[in-house]
Scaffold this motif. Structure first.
Motif, PDB file in Angstrom:
ATOM      1  N   HIS A  26      36.479 -21.867  77.193  1.00  0.00           N
ATOM      2  CA  HIS A  26      37.282 -21.809  75.976  1.00  0.00           C
ATOM      3  C   HIS A  26      36.953 -22.971  75.040  1.00  0.00           C
TER       4      HIS A  26
ATOM      5  N   ALA B 122      34.915 -16.062  78.095  1.00  0.00           N
ATOM      6  CA  ALA B 122      36.115 -16.384  77.309  1.00  0.00           C
ATOM      7  C   ALA B 122      36.842 -15.156  76.798  1.00  0.00           C
ATOM      8  N   ASP B 123      36.236 -13.977  76.916  1.00  0.00           N
ATOM      9  CA  ASP B 123      36.788 -12.767  76.298  1.00  0.00           C
ATOM     10  C   ASP B 123      36.651 -11.613  77.281  1.00  0.00           C
TER      11      ASP B 123
ATOM     12  N   TYR C 223      48.383 -17.162  83.622  1.00  0.00           N
ATOM     13  CA  TYR C 223      48.959 -17.100  82.278  1.00  0.00           C
ATOM     14  C   TYR C 223      48.324 -15.944  81.508  1.00  0.00           C
ATOM     15  N   GLY C 224      49.088 -15.382  80.540  1.00  0.00           N
ATOM     16  CA  GLY C 224      48.555 -14.292  79.741  1.00  0.00           C
ATOM     17  C   GLY C 224      48.383 -13.001  80.523  1.00  0.00           C
TER      18      GLY C 224
ATOM     19  N   ASN D 257      38.923 -31.279  71.928  1.00  0.00           N
ATOM     20  CA  ASN D 257      40.114 -31.323  71.073  1.00  0.00           C
ATOM     21  C   ASN D 257      39.887 -32.166  69.828  1.00  0.00           C
TER      22      ASN D 257
ATOM     23  N   ARG E 123      41.886 -12.942  75.742  1.00  0.00           N
ATOM     24  CA  ARG E 123      41.426 -14.325  75.571  1.00  0.00           C
ATOM     25  C   ARG E 123      42.536 -15.304  75.939  1.00  0.00           C
ATOM     26  N   ASP E 124      42.114 -16.490  76.346  1.00  0.00           N
ATOM     27  CA  ASP E 124      42.993 -17.643  76.593  1.00  0.00           C
ATOM     28  C   ASP E 124      43.941 -17.472  77.773  1.00  0.00           C
ATOM     29  N   GLY E 125      43.660 -16.561  78.677  1.00  0.00           N
ATOM     30  CA  GLY E 125      44.483 -16.430  79.869  1.00  0.00           C
ATOM     31  C   GLY E 125      43.772 -16.990  81.092  1.00  0.00           C
ATOM     32  N   TYR E 126      44.486 -17.769  81.905  1.00  0.00           N
ATOM     33  CA  TYR E 126      43.919 -18.300  83.145  1.00  0.00           C
ATOM     34  C   TYR E 126      45.062 -18.736  84.044  1.00  0.00           C
TER      35      TYR E 126
ATOM     36  N   VAL F 209      43.834 -10.197  69.348  1.00  0.00           N
ATOM     37  CA  VAL F 209      43.589 -10.401  70.778  1.00  0.00           C
ATOM     38  C   VAL F 209      44.042  -9.147  71.519  1.00  0.00           C
TER      39      VAL F 209
END
Length: 384
Positions: free
Chosen positions: A65, A91-92, A142-143, A32, A136-139, A168
């Motif tokens: 990610h 990641a994708d 989520y998503g 971050n 992307r960005d789902g885990y 996305v």
């Protein structure tokens, strides 16, 4: 020897703890703010990211990610394991599906969607029961969205209307009536040595892993061989180095790949107590090209294992440590709903004994946060 881990969560922490016993120093990167930190205390270390990369013998990741700019910098060092392409596959979901198709590895029937109008075609081709996943960005659930009947499609389109599907895309999969989810975790070193752990059986609740049991019950030699063949295709096809987790759906006698994780994985935490060499230690060994450790027990008290996630609570009783073969791993996080706070590993000589221990464990926990535990204890107790 030194290893730099991108990500400063519990997986980096557990790599640090296993590395310390081998004289391997593990540092972590808080992605971050690009700060190099101690993996346990999270305190900033007295070096820049560039200095840490220079000092490290190997770089690796605890989650997929990681910002691509950081991965590109790591890849340029020649020390990143696994490589950037393998990490980006994790990641994708589009890249993941392309990899599986290219290697002819069985997976869930799917279609890539970058326009909501294509969902009608998905229903016609895959059926009206679908799982829709952000690429992307789902885990941890989520998503993801579910379509259970074609009549619900207009409402689903409205729900997804604000998504930028050009940036996305969605991966739309046929909802399968699978028997169970299992996972195979293994490691491959730079020199090509491979070890694989026994298949683990995974129980989920609201999209999150709650319990893993290893070896998975009712695992035949043919099923294990099928999983190992898939793993071997993947690591050889990607020239992969490090620990790789392969999540699989079992449909009868066939295994279909659900997801890949290019890193140590939650469903392998049982290996800390139930295997001669944990997944964390073997990941360090693999990226440093050290001889890999044994992954399979030959018998004794730790012949079967269970891992129970502690999610969204901190009200367990430490007296649970009085149950033989029970180990607590606490991550030191602030409690939040659905947040993984720690896990408990339990080992036993057989499934019946493991079920009895899980039943005893339930007495020390707030069961609203452990909805799978009692049912799994009863199943295991009756499985011998």
């Amino acid at each position: 020897m030194q290893v730099l881990v991108y990500g400063a969560g519990q997986l980096a922490q557990m790599m640090y703890l296993d590395g310390a016993a081998l004289g391997i120093n593990v540092m972590a990167v808080d992605v971050n703010n690009n700060t190099v930190v101690h993996p346990v205390s999270k305190s900033p270390l007295d070096c820049t990211l560039e200095q840490a990369i220079e000092l490290a013998d190997a770089l690796t990741v605890e989650f997929e990610h990681v910002p691509e700019t950081l991965l590109e910098q790591a890849q340029a060092s020649g020390k990143l394991y696994p490589g950037i392409e393998a990490i980006l596959v994790g990641a994708d979901r589009v890249r993941e599906k392309q990899l599986l198709s290219g290697l002819d590895i069985p997976n869930c029937p799917y279609q890539i969607v970058d326009d909501l109008a294509q969902l009608d075609e998905c229903v016609a081709r895959l059926g009206e029961r679908l799982i829709i996943k952000a690429s992307r960005d789902g885990y941890d659930g989520y998503g993801q969205w579910r379509l259970k009947a074609a009549s619900d499609l207009p409402a689903l389109k409205t729900q997804l209307a604000n998504l930028d599907l050009q940036a996305v895309p969605l991966v739309v999969e046929k909802m399968l009536n699978f028997d169970r989810e299992v996972s195979l975790i293994g490691a491959r070193s730079k020199s090509g040595e491979v070890v694989v752990y026994p298949l683990a059986e995974n129980l989920h609740h609201e999209g999150q892993l709650h319990v893993s049991v290893a070896p998975a019950t009712n695992s035949t030699e043919a099923l294990t061989e099928q999983a190992c063949d898939i793993f071997t295709k993947l690591v050889n096809g990607m020239d992969y180095v490090g620990v790789l987790a392969v999540e699989l759906f079992q449909c009868g006698d066939e295994l279909l790949v659900n997801e890949l994780a290019p890193r140590v994985h939650n469903s392998g935490h049982w290996s800390q107590a139930g295997s001669p060499t944990s997944q964390f230690e073997n990941n360090l060994r693999a990226v440093l090209d050290l001889p890999l450790g044994l992954a399979v027990n030959t018998g004794g008290e730790a012949s079967v294992s269970a891992m129970i996630n502690i999610i969204g609570c901190d009200d367990h009783k430490l007296a649970l440590l009085g149950i033989g073969g029970t180990h607590l791993h606490w991550y030191g996080k602030t409690v939040r709903p659905k947040r993984k706070m720690g896990h408990i590993n339990v080992t036993a000589s057989d499934y019946a004994a493991l079920g009895e221990k899980l039943s005893a464990l339930a007495g020390y926990l707030s069961l609203e946060h452990f909805p799978q535990l009692q049912e799994e204890a009863a199943r295991l107790a009756a499985s011998n």
